[in-house]
Design an enzyme around this catalytic site. Structure first.
Site, mmCIF file in Angstrom:
data_model
loop_
_atom_site.group_PDB
_atom_site.id
_atom_site.type_symbol
_atom_site.label_atom_id
_atom_site.label_comp_id
_atom_site.label_asym_id
_atom_site.label_seq_id
_atom_site.Cartn_x
_atom_site.Cartn_y
_atom_site.Cartn_z
ATOM 1 N N GLY A 451 0.776 -1.241 0.000
ATOM 2 C CA GLY A 451 0.000 0.000 0.000
ATOM 3 C C GLY A 451 0.799 1.278 0.000
ATOM 4 O O GLY A 451 0.233 2.352 0.087
ATOM 5 N N LYS A 453 2.696 2.609 -2.463
ATOM 6 C CA LYS A 453 2.475 3.379 -3.686
ATOM 7 C C LYS A 453 1.036 3.832 -3.791
ATOM 8 O O LYS A 453 0.759 4.946 -4.235
ATOM 9 C CB LYS A 453 2.861 2.531 -4.897
ATOM 10 C CG LYS A 453 4.335 2.177 -4.914
ATOM 11 C CD LYS A 453 4.725 1.499 -6.210
ATOM 12 C CE LYS A 453 6.123 0.932 -6.120
ATOM 13 N NZ LYS A 453 6.161 -0.295 -5.308
ATOM 14 N N CYS A 572 11.048 -4.375 -9.376
ATOM 15 C CA CYS A 572 12.253 -4.210 -8.564
ATOM 16 C C CYS A 572 13.300 -5.225 -9.020
ATOM 17 O O CYS A 572 14.100 -5.705 -8.241
ATOM 18 C CB CYS A 572 11.949 -4.355 -7.086
ATOM 19 S SG CYS A 572 11.186 -5.907 -6.673
#
Lengths: 796, 180
Positions: A451, A453, A572
């Site tokens: 949560g 972003k 990532c």
């Protein structure tokens, strides 16, 4: 009474001594600012002579020149190998972030230096920071001096050994009496004075005085130096580093060279790094390996590989060096072979070691201010009051703070619980900044947990509009719920779908953020298990999932949105397979184009990687690395959808033309499997989309078909709802639909082609001469599939 | 997801009014659009009409949360406010209690507020009146029920409880699983 007197005298004495310890001379102004303390404070020395008789006991023990030398020798023996280690990766970071982005350990020091004087200074002035930055520089300078000193000492070492007997005696003398020592120092001092110039020259060696015999040796050396072409200094250094190598070398070189050349040739060869023989590597396998030697070997190896033509060993080719390097890297940093190979492909060798080294240290803790509840300045003040040492995060973020150290857990302060900030890695800011959601928009965060972003999006939208936060993992969604409520975000719908189903659930989003699940090769510092747990199959598996996700994310975007129509794809991971390749795939499959991310730093994405060639616009995507930006490894690409039409027929064609060479190029067995699965997967939904569009064009008659289709796919059990969705879709998609003729299958390919050529000319290059034939085949396949589906429908 | 029945609405509003009094109508009649309460999985969510419309697209089993969760109905049909409602209680709260910095931590761990930790309290607070607890820096920390009236608070010994703990923001960490 007597006692009292004694006490009083003692007290006085202490007081006196206290003054003596370091007397302030008001006429002589003490220098301020960074630097060695002893340099600044000179008052005490000048005063010392007055109190010398009393001061002897209290003053720090002065060592004789020889004992100092001996100490130096001892230190040196320990230090020399470490010295190299110290030099290595502490480079600054490349871009403007270098100010705040320092490797975690270092930044700690910075924090300490700054202390917590006044918080406001953190904001308005950079002076302090600059000061701090100067310090390491100076240190570097000092190091250099020391090194020079050490070198000259090294020369002396050999000579010293001769008079060890003498020294032994002195040693005992030292321990017995300090006074003697001082006198001795003076003695040598006077002696040196007599020797004049030479002594002055030798001052660089820590200002130490030399024995007569040492001086003689020095003279000798200087003579040699003037005669010889190059100094022997390098020689000395190298001897320590790789003794065994040298032995080998000398044997060889002696054999090869002429007598006269040997001196020079030897020196040249010393610099050259030699590959260990087969028997040596065997030995290494049996014996426990020394990590220091391996590290040195890695460094030398990289050095050779960087200047291969000049430094290579004759007769050895690059491959041998690389294999050794791979082996060494995987032992030293404990990676598996697969990952090391991938990384070697990804980075230039000089960067590779930096990257691996950066993965060993943690990134700085960063927090994001929740602007829905507070301002950064207020938050910083509140946290400073709690004993947190922090700084603003770079120029590029107005809400980020870096935490250097803290006396309280940053994840449990009342401010945190009250939702004034969010613990979030610096890299997680980037995709949201790239997305730049506007107020009142409809935004989808496809994989939202935990949560961070999502809440950032909400705060950029100031709690207006609607955010749909989705995640496939119900367990992880709990953290999303917690964080959203904690941060006071009220415009969110949280749901638990598989992202791949999404365009069927709802579409027409203004912006979509896809933070795709990935192998996590960019966050090795966070999760070192990645080093050994990943292999080719894992990468391919996540790449396949990512391709599916990116297509469904694109399909969820509404290209006709007046403000948006954007998709941000981020991972990532730093693997090309999970980033550029996925985006390239999306470019081929859908009507999207890459647009600048709006992030003014980061490295450009690859447009070519090994045998793969990507769309040239991929350089608009951005890569972030731990060693150059001091944030987690990250990839961000921003796509704009320019048409809601899903290029079905042309996609079949392109699949054949573009996918085929890739399959051939990558000879991995798992590779072919996912791509096959991909094809079958793709054709079904694309057809569904096609028929849906038809249904919309035909009006009510087609609606039944939509229902049937949805039932067959059993994506969602609620049929009527589906129809509603379709209706909604039609409203949004009316624009492009109206222009389109009904017989799509025949007309489409040409239209699409024209569209393609207009939009992206470069794609045309991809179409190979044999594409006509393949095109027809693609169509046939398509028709066949359609027939099959119709049959299925009848049976149902 | 469904609208609340009359009974449920009554129970919930009664509970809410203990904290924000007649300010409830500010929650229902908002100038920036229509807002409503919906029941989903025994929990009451407060959301705008726009979000509600969008959320109908999502099937019931896949929907986790919409808008802000206010609390839940227990099996005995009582309504229990959750800490997630604090964002809407705090601005409208009629009675407030401020705790001293030393007591913040204790309250955030789920303890009652003692007289020794009481910083300020709204005048004329009745006994068993719902109050919102603030830190001295005016950060809302949770809510509870006044154990004593303001007058009594002046007189009682330092170790007696003045506010019964009901919910605090520490629950975001402690009970993350049960928030929804």
């Amino acid at each position: 009474m007597f006692h009292y007197n004694v006490l009083a005298v003692g007290y006085l004495c202490v007081a006196h001594l206290g003054v003596m310890g370091r007397k302030l001379d008001p006429t002589n102004k003490v220098k301020r600012g960074p630097g060695k303390k002893s340099k600044k404070q000179q008052g005490a020395e000048t005063e010392l002579s007055k109190f010398i008789s009393e001061a002897e006991e209290t003053g720090p023990k002065r060592l004789s020149s020889r004992s100092r030398k001996r100490a130096a020798k001892r230190v040196q023996n320990v230090k020399t190998p470490q010295n190299n280690a110290e030099k290595k990766p502490k480079k600054g970071f490349t871009d403007e972030n270098s100010k705040w982005l320092k490797p975690a350990k270092k930044s700690l020091k910075v924090g300490e230096a700054e202390s917590e004087d006044d918080s406001d200074e953190h904001w308005e002035e950079d002076d302090e920071e600059e000061d701090v930055e100067e310090q390491p520089k100076k240190k570097g300078g000092k190091d250099l001096e020391k090194k020079v000193a050490k070198k000259s000492e090294m020369k002396q070492v050999e000579e010293e050994e001769e008079d060890e007997d003498e020294e032994e005696e002195d040693d005992e003398g030292d321990e017995e009496d300090d006074d003697d020592d001082e006198e001795m120092v003076d003695d040598y001092g006077t002696l040196d004075d007599g020797s004049g110039e030479e002594a002055a020259e030798d001052e660089e060696s820590d200002g130490e005085e030399l024995l007569p015999i040492e001086r003689a040796a020095k003279k000798d050396k200087k003579l040699k130096k003037s005669m010889g072409l190059e100094s022997d200094d390098d020689d000395d250094d190298d001897e320590e580093d790789d003794d065994d190598d040298d032995d080998q070398e000398e044997e060889k070189s002696d054999g090869d060279m002429d007598e006269e050349d040997t001196v020079q040739a030897n020196i040249d060869e010393m610099d050259i790094f030699r590959l260990p023989g087969a028997e040596e590597s065997e030995k290494e396998g049996v014996l426990a390996v020394d990590l220091k030697t391996i590290y040195q070997r890695i460094k030398d190896n990289v050095d050779v590989l960087c200047n291969f033509s000049t430094k290579r060993e004759v007769g050895k080719d690059r491959k041998e060096y690389i294999t050794l390097l791979k082996k060494d890297l995987s032992t030293y940093y404990s990676y598996n072979n697969f990952l090391i190979e991938k990384l070697i492909d990804l980075f230039p060798l000089s960067e590779l070691v930096d990257f691996l080294e950066a993965n060993e240290i943690q990134r700085p803790v960063t927090i994001r201010t929740n602007t829905l509840k507070t301002r950064r300045r207020d938050l910083a003040q509140a946290l400073i009051n709690r004993g947190v040492n922090l700084d603003p995060l770079g120029k590029w973020s107005k809400v980020g703070l870096v935490i250097y150290d803290s006396s309280v857990p940053v994840g449990a302060t009342p401010e945190y619980l009250a939702g004034q900030y969010m613990l979030q890695g610096a890299s997680s800011f980037l995709p949201v900044m790239a997305l730049s959601p506007q107020e009142g928009e409809l935004v989808l965060d496809m994989s939202s947990a935990p949560g961070g972003k999502t809440t950032y999006i909400a705060q950029l939208m100031r709690n207006t509009g609607i955010i749909v936060a989705n995640d496939a993992n119900a367990e992880r969604l709990k953290s999303v719920v917690g964080n959203i409520h904690r941060l006071g975000v009220t415009n969110t719908v949280i749901c638990n779908y598989d992202g791949r189903q999404f365009p069927k659930v709802m579409g027409g989003f203004d912006r979509v953020l896809l933070d795709a699940p990935c192998s996590g090769t960019g966050v090795i510092a966070k999760d070192p298990a990645v080093k050994t747990s990943k292999d080719e199959a894992d990468i391919m598996r996540s790449a396949h999932l990512q391709k599916e996700l990116i297509l469904s994310a694109i399909d969820s975007v509404n290209a006709e949105s007046p403000t948006g129509g954007y998709l941000v794809y981020c991972t990532c991971s730093i693997m090309v397979e999970e980033n550029e390749w996925v985006v390239d795939y999306a470019l081929k499959k859908r009507n999207v184009k890459l647009v600048p991310t709006g992030l003014d730093f980061g490295k450009e994405g690859f447009t070519r990687f090994k045998e793969r060639r990507f769309h040239p616009s991929l350089r608009l995507s951005r890569r972030f690395y731990p060693h150059s930006h001091n944030m987690d490894g990250f990839f961000v690409a921003k796509l704009k959808k320019f048409s809601n039409v899903i290029p079905t027929a042309s996609s079949g064609k392109e699949e054949d033309t573009s996918e085929a060479p890739e399959v051939i190029a990558v000879t991995e067995p798992p590779q072919t499997k996912p791509s096959k699965g991909d094809k079958t997967n793709k054709t079904v939904p694309s057809q569904a989309g096609d028929s849906k569009e038809k249904a919309q064009a035909n009006g009510t008659a087609g609606k039944k078909k939509v229902n049937l289709e949805s039932k067959r796919k059993n994506a969602s059990p609620a049929g009527p709802k589906k129809a509603k969705v379709a209706k909604l879709d039609r409203d949004t998609m009316k624009g492009p639909e109206a222009k389109k003729p009904t017989e799509k299958t025949t007309d489409d390919p040409t239209a699409k082609k024209a569209n393609k050529q207009g939009g992206k000319k470069k794609q045309a290059i991809n179409v190979k001469p044999g594409s006509e034939k393949k095109n027809r085949m693609g169509k046939n396949k398509f028709k066949k599939l359609k027939k099959m589906l119709e049959k299925l429908d009848k049976t149902v | 997801m469904r609208p609340l029945t009359d009974e449920e609405t009554k129970t919930m509003f009664e509970k809410l009014s203990k904290y924000i009094g007649e300010n409830i109508k500010l929650l229902v009649d908002r100038p920036d659009g229509t807002y409503c309460f919906r029941l989903h999985n025994d929990r009451v969510y407060y959301m705008s009409e726009k979000i509600l419309k969008l959320a109908t697209n999502i099937s019931r089993d896949k929907l986790v949360s919409v808008g802000t969760c206010f609390g839940k109905f227990t099996k005995t049909n009582k309504f229990r406010l959750h800490i997630t409602a604090l964002d809407f209680l705090a601005p409208y709260a009629k009675f407030k209690v401020w705790v001293k910095p030393g007591t913040e931590q204790s309250f955030l761990y789920g303890n009652h507020v003692l007289k020794s930790g009481l910083g300020r309290i709204t005048e004329n607070t009745e006994q068993y009146q719902g109050v919102v607890v603030y830190s001295m820096a005016d950060v809302p920390l949770g809510f509870g029920v006044a154990a004593k009236t303001t007058q009594e608070c002046r007189r009682v010994d330092p170790m007696s409880i003045v506010v019964f703990h009901q919910a605090d923001v520490g629950e975001f960490i402690r009970n993350e699983d049960t928030l929804t």
